[in-house]
Design a protein around this motif. Structure first.
Motif, PDB file in Angstrom:
ATOM      1  N   ASP A 263      42.438 -10.839 -87.892  1.00  0.00           N
ATOM      2  CA  ASP A 263      43.309 -11.296 -88.974  1.00  0.00           C
ATOM      3  C   ASP A 263      44.617 -10.495 -88.966  1.00  0.00           C
ATOM      4  O   ASP A 263      45.720 -11.047 -89.037  1.00  0.00           O
ATOM      5  N   VAL A 264      44.490  -9.165 -88.879  1.00  0.00           N
ATOM      6  CA  VAL A 264      45.670  -8.298 -88.832  1.00  0.00           C
ATOM      7  C   VAL A 264      46.482  -8.579 -87.573  1.00  0.00           C
ATOM      8  O   VAL A 264      47.710  -8.627 -87.599  1.00  0.00           O
ATOM      9  N   PHE A 265      45.791  -8.783 -86.453  1.00  0.00           N
ATOM     10  CA  PHE A 265      46.462  -9.066 -85.180  1.00  0.00           C
ATOM     11  C   PHE A 265      47.332 -10.308 -85.276  1.00  0.00           C
ATOM     12  O   PHE A 265      48.521 -10.294 -84.909  1.00  0.00           O
ATOM     13  N   LEU A 266      46.778 -11.409 -85.791  1.00  0.00           N
ATOM     14  CA  LEU A 266      47.533 -12.657 -85.868  1.00  0.00           C
ATOM     15  C   LEU A 266      48.651 -12.581 -86.898  1.00  0.00           C
ATOM     16  O   LEU A 266      49.734 -13.139 -86.702  1.00  0.00           O
TER      17      LEU A 266
ATOM     18  N   LEU B 114      52.160  -5.625 -78.315  1.00  0.00           N
ATOM     19  CA  LEU B 114      52.291  -4.659 -79.404  1.00  0.00           C
ATOM     20  C   LEU B 114      51.350  -4.983 -80.561  1.00  0.00           C
ATOM     21  O   LEU B 114      50.736  -4.081 -81.149  1.00  0.00           O
ATOM     22  N   ALA B 115      51.230  -6.274 -80.889  1.00  0.00           N
ATOM     23  CA  ALA B 115      50.336  -6.664 -81.972  1.00  0.00           C
ATOM     24  C   ALA B 115      48.887  -6.351 -81.626  1.00  0.00           C
ATOM     25  O   ALA B 115      48.113  -5.903 -82.479  1.00  0.00           O
ATOM     26  N   ALA B 116      48.503  -6.567 -80.361  1.00  0.00           N
ATOM     27  CA  ALA B 116      47.130  -6.284 -79.932  1.00  0.00           C
ATOM     28  C   ALA B 116      46.850  -4.786 -79.971  1.00  0.00           C
ATOM     29  O   ALA B 116      45.796  -4.350 -80.450  1.00  0.00           O
TER      30      ALA B 116
ATOM     31  N   SER C  53      46.648  -3.708 -83.682  1.00  0.00           N
ATOM     32  CA  SER C  53      45.493  -4.219 -84.420  1.00  0.00           C
ATOM     33  C   SER C  53      44.176  -3.662 -83.917  1.00  0.00           C
ATOM     34  O   SER C  53      43.324  -3.263 -84.702  1.00  0.00           O
ATOM     35  N   TYR C  54      43.995  -3.630 -82.609  1.00  0.00           N
ATOM     36  CA  TYR C  54      42.705  -3.239 -82.056  1.00  0.00           C
ATOM     37  C   TYR C  54      42.660  -1.772 -81.629  1.00  0.00           C
ATOM     38  O   TYR C  54      41.591  -1.196 -81.494  1.00  0.00           O
ATOM     39  N   GLY C  55      43.836  -1.183 -81.423  1.00  0.00           N
ATOM     40  CA  GLY C  55      43.859   0.214 -81.037  1.00  0.00           C
ATOM     41  C   GLY C  55      43.908   1.158 -82.219  1.00  0.00           C
ATOM     42  O   GLY C  55      43.307   2.231 -82.207  1.00  0.00           O
ATOM     43  N   LEU C  56      44.611   0.749 -83.290  1.00  0.00           N
ATOM     44  CA  LEU C  56      44.798   1.623 -84.442  1.00  0.00           C
ATOM     45  C   LEU C  56      44.012   1.183 -85.661  1.00  0.00           C
ATOM     46  O   LEU C  56      43.727   1.979 -86.547  1.00  0.00           O
ATOM     47  N   PHE C  57      43.676  -0.097 -85.711  1.00  0.00           N
ATOM     48  CA  PHE C  57      43.000  -0.637 -86.889  1.00  0.00           C
ATOM     49  C   PHE C  57      41.500  -0.399 -86.742  1.00  0.00           C
ATOM     50  O   PHE C  57      40.868  -0.858 -85.795  1.00  0.00           O
ATOM     51  N   SER C  58      40.909   0.334 -87.658  1.00  0.00           N
ATOM     52  CA  SER C  58      39.483   0.648 -87.598  1.00  0.00           C
ATOM     53  C   SER C  58      38.883   0.532 -88.986  1.00  0.00           C
ATOM     54  O   SER C  58      39.580   0.371 -89.982  1.00  0.00           O
TER      55      SER C  58
END
Length: 211
Positions: free
Chosen positions: A108-111, A155-157, A160-165
């Protein structure tokens, strides 16, 4: 409970951490399902521009490539994110486990972030087209448009997936930083770009009026 709600029921009766199921009446639940279904349908069908731009080579230009990529992002939101979010909203419970919850939130955050990045790219494209029309075709080429698209997705990926936990989801400080990085700063950039476009267009109109 009274009105449109019945006695409290829990998502997982045997768990102390279980949340309460939102017990809407049949009519309210049907209306909510219909509303979300229409929203998903509009989101999916509204991005049929993908078919047009992809099919007709005459439409293959930098601006339309950015719009095509943005339409793909919105399509993914309607197909992947919205159905689970709708079920979650209506029932007030998440039944798909912690791992998928984190994945869904990250996606969701990624998109959302990706959509904002695309809007910035489109704003840059329009600013160059209107404020520097003589140099636009040299500066904003197809390779440049594809470069902006690839950078936006990357950058979005990473964000979202590298920093969002899971730890960040419930971190108030992270919530503030996320709002600044993914909303306030991009919106400020876009407002500045479109303000410049507005000023240039206004100056051109004034110039034409005096000719």
């Amino acid at each position: 409970m009274t009105g449109d709600f019945s006695q409290d029921l829990y998502c997982f009766p045997g768990s102390n951490a279980s949340c309460v199921i939102a017990q809407f009446g049949v009519g309210t639940k049907f209306a909510l399902y219909l509303l979300f279904a229409l929203g998903m349908l509009v989101t999916i069908l509204g991005n049929s521009v993908i078919v047009s731009i992809s099919h007709f080579k005459q439409l293959h230009n930098p601006t339309n490539m950015l719009i095509l990529s943005l339409a793909l992002v919105d399509l993914l939101v309607g197909v992947i994110v919205m159905p689970f979010s709708a079920f979650w909203t209506i029932h007030g419970c998440w039944f798909y486990g912690d791992a998928f919850c984190l994945l869904h939130s990250s996606f969701d955050v990624f998109l959302t972030t990706l959509s904002i990045f695309h809007l910035i790219c489109i704003a840059v494209d329009r600013q160059q087209a209107i404020c520097n029309p003589l140099h636009y075709s040299r500066k904003i080429t197809m390779p440049v448009a594809w470069f902006m698209i690839c950078v936006s997705w990357t950058l979005a990926a990473v964000y979202s997936y590298g920093l969002f936990s899971k730890a960040n989801i419930f971190n108030p400080l992270w919530g503030v930083l996320d709002s600044v990085i993914c909303f306030f700063f991009p919106c400020t950039v876009m407002v500045c770009l479109y303000t410049k476009i507005f000023i240039v267009v206004k100056e051109v109109k004034e110039l034409k009026r005096h000719l």
